[in-house]
Design a protein around this motif. Structure first.
Motif, PDB file in Angstrom:
ATOM      1  N   GLY A 133      24.791  44.361  51.227  1.00 40.06           N
ATOM      2  CA  GLY A 133      25.140  42.942  51.170  1.00 40.06           C
ATOM      3  C   GLY A 133      26.646  42.739  51.087  1.00 40.06           C
ATOM      4  N   ALA A 134      27.069  41.508  51.237  1.00 43.43           N
ATOM      5  CA  ALA A 134      28.485  41.151  51.175  1.00 43.43           C
ATOM      6  C   ALA A 134      28.977  41.179  49.719  1.00 43.43           C
ATOM      7  N   PHE A 135      30.278  41.366  49.563  1.00 45.97           N
ATOM      8  CA  PHE A 135      30.885  41.286  48.230  1.00 45.97           C
ATOM      9  C   PHE A 135      30.804  39.851  47.721  1.00 45.97           C
ATOM     10  N   GLN A 136      30.546  39.724  46.432  1.00 44.70           N
ATOM     11  CA  GLN A 136      30.536  38.433  45.753  1.00 44.70           C
ATOM     12  C   GLN A 136      31.450  38.547  44.532  1.00 44.70           C
ATOM     13  N   GLN A 137      32.225  37.503  44.256  1.00 45.92           N
ATOM     14  CA  GLN A 137      33.060  37.490  43.058  1.00 45.92           C
ATOM     15  C   GLN A 137      32.146  37.507  41.847  1.00 45.92           C
ATOM     16  N   ALA A 138      32.489  38.281  40.840  1.00 47.05           N
ATOM     17  CA  ALA A 138      31.682  38.372  39.615  1.00 47.05           C
ATOM     18  C   ALA A 138      32.475  37.818  38.436  1.00 47.05           C
TER      19      ALA A 138
ATOM     20  N   ASN B  65      30.855  38.297  55.671  1.00 46.98           N
ATOM     21  CA  ASN B  65      31.964  38.895  54.960  1.00 46.98           C
ATOM     22  C   ASN B  65      32.805  37.816  54.273  1.00 46.98           C
ATOM     23  N   GLN B  66      33.205  38.086  53.040  1.00 46.84           N
ATOM     24  CA  GLN B  66      34.146  37.232  52.320  1.00 46.84           C
ATOM     25  C   GLN B  66      35.359  38.070  51.960  1.00 46.84           C
ATOM     26  N   LYS B  67      36.545  37.557  52.198  1.00 53.72           N
ATOM     27  CA  LYS B  67      37.757  38.245  51.774  1.00 53.72           C
ATOM     28  C   LYS B  67      37.997  37.869  50.320  1.00 53.72           C
ATOM     29  N   LEU B  68      37.947  38.869  49.435  1.00 50.82           N
ATOM     30  CA  LEU B  68      38.127  38.631  48.008  1.00 50.82           C
ATOM     31  C   LEU B  68      39.403  39.290  47.520  1.00 50.82           C
ATOM     32  N   LYS B  69      40.172  38.553  46.745  1.00 51.49           N
ATOM     33  CA  LYS B  69      41.379  39.090  46.119  1.00 51.49           C
ATOM     34  C   LYS B  69      41.063  39.315  44.650  1.00 51.49           C
ATOM     35  N   LEU B  70      41.287  40.540  44.190  1.00 55.37           N
ATOM     36  CA  LEU B  70      40.981  40.900  42.807  1.00 55.37           C
ATOM     37  C   LEU B  70      42.263  41.184  42.035  1.00 55.37           C
ATOM     38  N   ALA B  71      42.526  40.389  41.008  1.00 58.65           N
ATOM     39  CA  ALA B  71      43.619  40.676  40.088  1.00 58.65           C
ATOM     40  C   ALA B  71      43.157  41.791  39.152  1.00 58.65           C
ATOM     41  N   LYS B  72      44.075  42.366  38.396  1.00 63.42           N
ATOM     42  CA  LYS B  72      43.698  43.395  37.441  1.00 63.42           C
ATOM     43  C   LYS B  72      42.653  42.826  36.483  1.00 63.42           C
ATOM     44  N   GLY B  73      41.525  43.521  36.334  1.00 58.38           N
ATOM     45  CA  GLY B  73      40.441  43.096  35.469  1.00 58.38           C
ATOM     46  C   GLY B  73      39.366  42.283  36.164  1.00 58.38           C
ATOM     47  N   ASP B  74      39.634  41.783  37.370  1.00 58.69           N
ATOM     48  CA  ASP B  74      38.631  41.022  38.120  1.00 58.69           C
ATOM     49  C   ASP B  74      37.569  41.953  38.690  1.00 58.69           C
ATOM     50  N   SER B  75      36.365  41.391  38.899  1.00 55.78           N
ATOM     51  CA  SER B  75      35.241  42.183  39.394  1.00 55.78           C
ATOM     52  C   SER B  75      34.566  41.522  40.587  1.00 55.78           C
ATOM     53  N   ALA B  76      33.914  42.334  41.375  1.00 57.80           N
ATOM     54  CA  ALA B  76      33.089  41.880  42.496  1.00 57.80           C
ATOM     55  C   ALA B  76      31.833  42.739  42.496  1.00 57.80           C
ATOM     56  N   THR B  77      30.778  42.235  43.136  1.00 56.73           N
ATOM     57  CA  THR B  77      29.534  42.987  43.246  1.00 56.73           C
ATOM     58  C   THR B  77      29.023  42.926  44.674  1.00 56.73           C
TER      59      THR B  77
END
Length: 177
Positions: free
Chosen positions: A170-175, A103-115
């Protein structure tokens, strides 16, 4: 500036997952409801799209289905694994996390994506041990909201029964950049 297609990014993320070495329980939606840099990401405040899959052509082959999340609102956090449930008629099966995925903790700003990717093994048509899924629901960690999508990648091989498909999340990945 060159743009990399989302499917290539998702495939690269899926390949990177194979190098992970820690195991986590699957479908976990455990997360706090807020953090210093935003609240938990929720369906309705993010867009969820299922990308072009690497479809398993015949029984026993492996396939990958990429799913992308783009934040449409205030900053939010993904902390855990996506919940994915496959449905076939009256049968539902919740998927576990990919063995070794961390697991990765991801912070998404407006417009950011993850997959994240759904890995699966194709089953045999008409086999009682295969799940002939017709739809899947996706939920995000820490949220009860879910979104449904058609499952059009064929039956899934079961691990002893159709209620336990040979598939994982799978785990979230920053896109993106």
């Amino acid at each position: 500036m060159r743009a990399i297609p989302l499917t290539v990014t998702a495939l690269a993320a899926a390949l990177a997952l194979t190098a992970c070495s820690n195991s986590s329980s699957g479908g976990s939606n455990s997360s706090s409801s807020s953090s210093k840099n935003g609240s938990t990401c929720e369906i309705g405040k993010v867009s969820v799209q299922v990308g072009s899959a690497s479809v398993a052509p015949t029984a026993g082959d492996s396939g990958e289905v990429p799913v992308s999340i783009t934040n449409q609102s205030a900053p939010c956090t993904l902390d855990g694994f996506a919940g994915v449930t496959l449905k076939a008629g009256g049968t539902s099966a919740s998927l576990s996390s990919l063995s070794g995925a961390k697991n990765q903790k991801l912070k998404l700003a407006k417009g950011d994506s993850a997959t994240f990717s759904i890995s699966y093994v194709r089953g045999k048509d008409g086999d009682a041990a295969s799940l002939a899924a017709t739809s899947m629901t996706v939920s995000l960690p820490g949220s009860d909201a879910a979104q449904s999508f058609p499952w059009k990648y064929g039956p899934l091989a079961g691990k002893g029964s159709a209620e336990k498909p040979n598939a994982s999340v799978g785990a979230f990945q920053q896109a993106g950049d």
